[in-house]
Motif scaffolding. Structure first.
Motif, PDB file in Angstrom:
ATOM      1  N   LYS A 228       0.832  -1.204   0.000  1.00 29.91           N
ATOM      2  CA  LYS A 228       0.000   0.000   0.000  1.00 29.91           C
ATOM      3  C   LYS A 228       0.865   1.252   0.000  1.00 29.91           C
ATOM      4  N   LYS A 232       0.627   4.088  -2.870  1.00 27.19           N
ATOM      5  CA  LYS A 232       0.369   5.480  -2.488  1.00 27.19           C
ATOM      6  C   LYS A 232       1.415   6.400  -3.090  1.00 27.19           C
ATOM      7  N   ASP A 301      -7.026   8.086   3.349  1.00 31.00           N
ATOM      8  CA  ASP A 301      -6.191   6.929   2.996  1.00 31.00           C
ATOM      9  C   ASP A 301      -5.101   7.268   1.989  1.00 31.00           C
ATOM     10  N   TRP A 302      -5.420   8.100   1.002  1.00 34.58           N
ATOM     11  CA  TRP A 302      -4.511   8.276  -0.125  1.00 34.58           C
ATOM     12  C   TRP A 302      -4.025   9.713  -0.314  1.00 34.58           C
TER      13      TRP A 302
END
Length: 713
Positions: A228, A232, A301-302
């Motif tokens: 992740k 990202k 989250d991003w």
């Protein structure tokens, strides 16, 4: 007596010199033989004995030269040289056991003596002061001298050659491979506890570290967090904007899941598709709740809420509300181009499906009979065999030979189905094109949808009452969505060098007539979008060059201040002159220059992203626009495809998995192995071929044109 002594000493001295010369010749001859010759057995042992007569009353002197197994010995008794001036023992020995396994090499450039292993060629210093410890240890571990069973070795391909290497077990690598296997093949965590698997692993490596299901789960979650971070960094570093697709799915236990997928063109001009989230979506599934969920994922989250360009959704009513709410939230900070005018796209594949469903209502009974027939044939092996035996007139013969078969179609029904098949194939082909995820689809929308438009119009004007009726069933829904399609899809066609503005004008003329308001509106939106990108380019990078780079270059190329002042005055005078002379001459923009260039041959194979990559320095502003617009997906297939994986992960045996675990497994699979799955495409092609063969069966075919159609069980 003196004479006698002299007379006796003379012959003895003469004999001694003669024997000494013979000894030297033997030593020289032995030295001429190489160790390689000795090793190969050309000379296994040489014993040279020179026995002299008594010299001055002493016993026999013995001279022996032993040469055996790479060890040279020269032994001469002390008394032999008793009468010489250099009465020293002559002894040279290479007695080490390593000499049988190593060759002495010629002196190198550094003047040091080296030896090389006769098996693998490994070299070591051979001077006596270094000892033979390294060579002795090498003999025990030499890979090419290993006499163990071949099953205890591994074949490595280092440096492009095959060599034997001893097995080295890496515990971390083993854990990583286990996690990858579970993720790739949608296996349960209990997979690592299967008795058969454990027995196989212990056979291959008795000291293998066996793990349990909780450990396997922890490893998978750790891999998810690691990947992740990479994803990202990738989306944040993306030079252009990101387009999204999203959809909802319910599991076997009726738990709601939201899939959010990102589409973008990376720095190498490659189209990328990555699932960002596959997370739990608790009820209610209202438009406001969906909007808040998506925004929280983008922001928390991003961190990419400022890079969003469009979002493609299906035609659910809640999605219309969520889009308006999300667009308003993003526009508060001015994050969307053109204030979000192009933000929302409807799934074109879903629209075509709705249109075709309306058309199929006209032949529902015939289609239902065909489906029931296929089910009936596949229900038993005997029926399949009967079908194959009478495949030429398959369904008629099956009715005659099998009294239980009740789904026979009449000749009139077969004729209708054949017409519908040819008519609907246009929509089927368009749906396949719209469903692609590994190539750009926004530039392909308009030609395909115009083909559907022309097909519908032709059917409406047809004299065939059956086709005309079907077209009317479909036309109402087509008109509904045609009037609501996003103009960004027309603009995308302009960035295809095979079409440009000419084909847009051609299509709009067919759809709306000459000099339509719709065409003028589309031109206006294209020019406004270009001016917006141009303004951002001028403010940010000055035609694509970083201000920091320009500043650094100007600093490195600094010239004296006085020279700069004089040069500035001269150039200002030149600028004023040019401005006066050419003030009335309009300068063409990049967009105008691009549109004025001849089009690329329409039938020539073209990678549109490669085209813009090669022209990004000629048209930097247009290249920025092309990067963003061409990455827009026209369907939600990318998100819906994740639901198939979700069904395999959350099957009836694993429906109790936590949503966080499900997300980790599905996202990691997409990130690591998302570009490797081409088997679904092959299966689809096989299905198409089978369907084409079955549907194209004609009731009027004769016996000479028989072709077998096999239905695989």
């Amino acid at each position: 007596m003196e004479d006698n002594g002299d007379s006796q000493a003379g012959p003895n001295a003469k004999n001694f010199k003669t024997k000494k010369r013979k000894f030297k010749k033997c030593v020289e001859a032995i030295g001429a033989l190489t160790r390689r010759q000795v090793q190969e057995g050309l000379m296994e042992k040489v014993n040279l004995e020179v026995v002299s007569e008594d010299v001055e009353g002493e016993g026999n002197s013995e001279m022996r030269v032993d040469l055996e197994d790479d060890v040279f010995e020269v032994e001469v008794e002390q008394s032999f040289f008793a009468n010489t001036s250099s009465a020293k023992p002559l002894k040279k020995t290479l007695k080490s056991k390593v000499s049988k396994f190593f060759d002495i090499l010629p002196l190198g450039a550094d003047g040091k003596v080296r030896s090389a292993c006769k098996k693998c060629g490994q070299q070591y210093l051979a001077l006596s002061k270094y000892g033979t410890g390294n060579m002795s240890r090498h003999i025990k571990t030499c890979k090419k001298r290993d006499t163990r069973d071949i099953g205890q070795m591994l074949i490595s391909r280092d440096s492009g050659t095959l060599s034997l290497d001893t097995c080295k077990f890496d515990s971390e690598k083993w854990r990583e491979l286990v996690a990858s296997c579970i993720i790739m093949h949608d296996l349960p965590f209990q997979f690592v506890e299967y008795k058969g698997l454990r027995a196989m692993l212990q056979y291959l490596y008795p000291d293998v570290e066996l793990i349990f299901r909780n450990t396997a789960k922890a490893i998978c979650l750790k891999m998810y967090e690691k990947e992740k971070v990479k994803i990202k960094n990738m989306v944040i570093a993306c030079p252009g904007r990101i387009s999204l697709t999203s959809d909802l799915w319910s599991s076997l236990t009726s738990d709601g899941y939201l899939c959010l997928t990102a589409h973008f063109v990376d720095k190498n001009w490659k189209l990328q598709k990555r699932i960002l989230n596959f997370c739990n979506m608790p009820p209610p599934h209202t438009g406001i709740a969906l909007s808040e969920k998506i925004y929280s994922l983008l922001h928390d989250d991003w961190g990419i809420e400022g890079k969003i360009f469009t979002i493609t959704l299906d035609n659910a009513t809640s999605n219309d509300v969520s889009v308006v709410s999300l667009q308003t939230q993003l526009n508060l900070d001015g994050l969307l181009p053109s204030n979000g005018e192009f933000f929302h796209l409807r799934c074109c594949a879903h629209i075509l499906n709705l249109i075709v469903q309306d058309g199929l209502k006209r032949i529902d009974y015939s289609v239902e009979n065909i489906r029931d027939t296929v089910k009936y044939v596949k229900a038993s092996q005997m029926r399949k065999q009967k079908f194959i035996e009478c495949v030429k007139r398959a369904f008629q013969h099956l009715e005659l030979s099998d009294s239980n078969y009740k789904h026979h179609l009449s000749s009139d029904e077969w004729e209708k189905v054949e017409k519908a098949h040819k008519y609907l194939k246009v929509f089927y082909d368009a749906t396949l094109v719209f469903s692609g995820t590994k190539y750009t689809t926004s530039n392909l929308y308009f030609p395909k949808i115009m083909n559907c438009y022309v097909t519908l119009k032709g059917a409406l004007e047809s004299e065939d009452g059956y086709l005309k009726d079907m077209a009317w069933q479909m036309w109402g829904k087509f008109q509904k969505y045609w009037s609501d399609f996003s103009p960004i899809l027309s603009i995308a066609l302009v960035f295809d060098p095979r079409y440009k503005m000419q084909i847009v004008e051609f299509f709009y003329k067919k759809a709306y007539g000459e000099n339509s308001i719709e065409l003028a509106s589309m031109r206006n939106k294209l020019e406004r979008l270009f001016e917006e990108y141009k303004a951002k380019c001028d403010q940010g990078t000055g035609a694509g060059v970083s201000p920091s780079v320009l500043k650094k270059e100007s600093k490195n190329n600094a010239v004296p201040t006085m020279a700069v002042d004089i040069e500035d005055e001269l150039l200002k005078e030149f600028d004023d002159l040019v401005d006066d002379d050419f003030s009335d001459v309009p300068q063409k923009s990049q967009l105008e220059l691009y549109l004025d260039e001849p089009r690329v041959n329409r039938n020539a194979p073209l990678d549109i992203l490669a085209f813009w990559k090669s022209n990004q320095f000629r048209y930097p502003i247009l290249a920025m626009m092309a990067r963003d617009i061409l990455s827009i997906p026209v369907s939600t297939v990318a998100s819906e495809a994740a639901f198939s994986n979700g069904g395999r992960v959350l099957d009836q045996f694993r429906s109790s998995l936590k949503s966080e675990t499900v997300e980790a497994l599905l996202c990691t699979k997409d990130w690591l192995f998302g570009n490797e799955g081409d088997h679904d495409k092959a299966l689809l092609e096989d299905l198409n071929e089978m369907t084409k063969d079955v549907v194209s069966l004609s009731l009027n075919d004769n016996a000479q044109a028989s072709n077998s159609v096999a239905l695989n069980s």
